[in-house]
Write a protein that holds these residues in place. Structure first.
Motif, PDB file in Angstrom:
ATOM      1  N   ALA A  80       0.806  -1.226   0.000  1.00 60.04           N
ATOM      2  CA  ALA A  80       0.000   0.000   0.000  1.00 60.04           C
ATOM      3  C   ALA A  80       0.840   1.278   0.000  1.00 60.04           C
ATOM      4  N   GLY A  81       2.012   1.251   0.624  1.00 58.25           N
ATOM      5  CA  GLY A  81       2.829   2.459   0.689  1.00 58.25           C
ATOM      6  C   GLY A  81       3.582   2.767  -0.587  1.00 58.25           C
ATOM      7  N   ARG A 116       3.450  -3.741  -8.766  1.00 62.72           N
ATOM      8  CA  ARG A 116       2.717  -4.475  -7.740  1.00 62.72           C
ATOM      9  C   ARG A 116       3.448  -5.752  -7.335  1.00 62.72           C
ATOM     10  N   GLY A 117       3.783  -6.582  -8.319  1.00 61.29           N
ATOM     11  CA  GLY A 117       4.438  -7.851  -8.027  1.00 61.29           C
ATOM     12  C   GLY A 117       5.830  -7.668  -7.471  1.00 61.29           C
ATOM     13  N   ALA A 118       6.588  -6.719  -8.048  1.00 61.71           N
ATOM     14  CA  ALA A 118       7.955  -6.476  -7.579  1.00 61.71           C
ATOM     15  C   ALA A 118       7.955  -5.986  -6.132  1.00 61.71           C
ATOM     16  N   ALA A 119       7.066  -5.064  -5.828  1.00 59.11           N
ATOM     17  CA  ALA A 119       6.993  -4.525  -4.466  1.00 59.11           C
ATOM     18  C   ALA A 119       6.617  -5.619  -3.471  1.00 59.11           C
ATOM     19  N   GLN A 124      13.508   3.050  -3.331  1.00 59.19           N
ATOM     20  CA  GLN A 124      12.679   3.511  -2.206  1.00 59.19           C
ATOM     21  C   GLN A 124      13.148   2.910  -0.882  1.00 59.19           C
ATOM     22  N   LEU A 125      13.640   1.666  -0.940  1.00 60.14           N
ATOM     23  CA  LEU A 125      14.082   0.968   0.276  1.00 60.14           C
ATOM     24  C   LEU A 125      15.557   1.200   0.584  1.00 60.14           C
ATOM     25  N   GLY A 126      16.256   1.835  -0.355  1.00 61.81           N
ATOM     26  CA  GLY A 126      17.673   2.102  -0.146  1.00 61.81           C
ATOM     27  C   GLY A 126      18.558   0.874  -0.258  1.00 61.81           C
TER      28      GLY A 126
END
Length: 323
Positions: free
Chosen positions: A18-19, A56-59, A92-94
């Motif tokens: 969701a984020g 979507r799938g990658a996240a 985004q996650l670094g």
């Protein structure tokens, strides 16, 4: 097979991503509805931050990894959209990302990968070569391979589109989905048919190099030489050791349709003209399929998945010259 994927897993994916992932709009297409005689809606995955549903799938897959595995980095093999999604999530996650691609991937997508901070490895003439190299990196460097489609968490991530479609258009009779490796169709098809088995699931591929279509005809995964196509994001094999998407696609797809390059181009130009959207060839294939049904409809509610917008402006310029 279906017990491996579940609605609970897909709902968990929806919460997990969701984020990072948007709930995309579903819009009514007056132009397509008038053309087909049906009520046509478009699910706009081109509105994702990466421009395509692959986010979507990658996240979901990357966020399902342990923190230790995330720190070691991720790698993938991709014709573009999935690689862009992996690179975006990693940024985004670094964490580190490596994207292995073939020489056929358009320049615009390669530049986008680099802009997102991914390490890009160009390997061979097709996705199979890129895949082999990616698994070498896994052994040598300890990175986690994020498969483009044949992974339950990736499938579940794509399945979140099905949840949104049911929320936005509960009267749906049919959904039309671009078909390549089958992750998108598996996730959406399972989700929709688990709620109502009467919903028709139609997969659309280009006429040449339609690997999943031809594999289903043969009854097992096969290899096909890749040929140039406007729907370049639909290129790539499904893998001889395919674990999930071959069976899930076979189980949940009602119709598999092949679309000519001319029809794909017409689909891209139709959305540009009537909806002011520049979309990739895979999305154009969906629109091309709908355009082929001129006035054959009976008022059914049809949703077309606009899979992404990653098309080179040079390609759009060339298509406009054909008008």
């Amino acid at each position: 097979m279906s017990e491996l994927i579940s609605l609970r897993r897909i709902w968990k994916a929806k919460q997990r991503v969701a984020g990072l992932v948007l709930q995309t709009p579903l819009i009514y297409s007056d132009a397509l509805s008038k053309h087909t005689g049906n009520q046509v809606y478009l699910k706009l995955e081109n509105h994702q931050p990466t421009g395509a549903f692959k986010l979507r799938g990658a996240a979901n897959k990357i966020l399902s990894l342990s923190k230790d595995d995330q720190k070691k980095g991720v790698a993938t093999f991709s014709t573009g959209n999935h690689g862009i999604a992996v690179a975006y999530v990693a940024k985004q996650l670094g964490i580190r990302s490596i994207v292995c691609i073939s020489s056929r991937v358009p320049k615009g997508k390669v530049n986008r990968l680099k802009d997102l901070g991914a390490e890009v490895a160009v390997v061979g003439e097709n996705q199979d070569d890129a895949e082999d190299y990616c698994y070498r990196l896994e052994k040598e460097q300890g990175v986690s391979v994020i498969k483009p489609f044949d992974d339950l968490e990736v499938i579940a991530g794509q399945g979140t589109i099905g949840i949104e479609v049911l929320e936005q258009c509960p009267d749906i009779d049919e959904i039309v989905i671009p078909l390549s490796g089958g992750g998108l169709l598996s996730g959406i098809g399972y989700t929709l048919k688990s709620n109502d088995s009467s919903i028709q699931v139609t997969g659309v591929s280009m006429e040449k190099s339609a690997v999943m279509h031809e594999s289903l005809k043969q009854g097992y995964p096969i290899k096909i030489a890749e040929t140039p196509t406007l729907a370049d994001s639909l290129l790539g094999g499904i893998g001889p050791d395919n674990q999930y998407t071959f069976q899930l696609t076979k189980q949940y797809m009602d119709n598999s349709v092949l679309i000519s390059e001319k029809a794909i181009a017409e689909g891209v130009l139709f959305l540009l003209e009537h909806h002011k959207m520049a979309v990739e060839g895979a999305a154009g294939a969906v629109i091309g399929k709908l355009l082929s049904e001129k006035q054959k409809g009976d008022g059914r509610v049809i949703v077309g998945v606009v899979s992404g917008n990653n098309i080179d402006h040079e390609t759009v310029s060339e298509l406009l010259k054909t008008r």
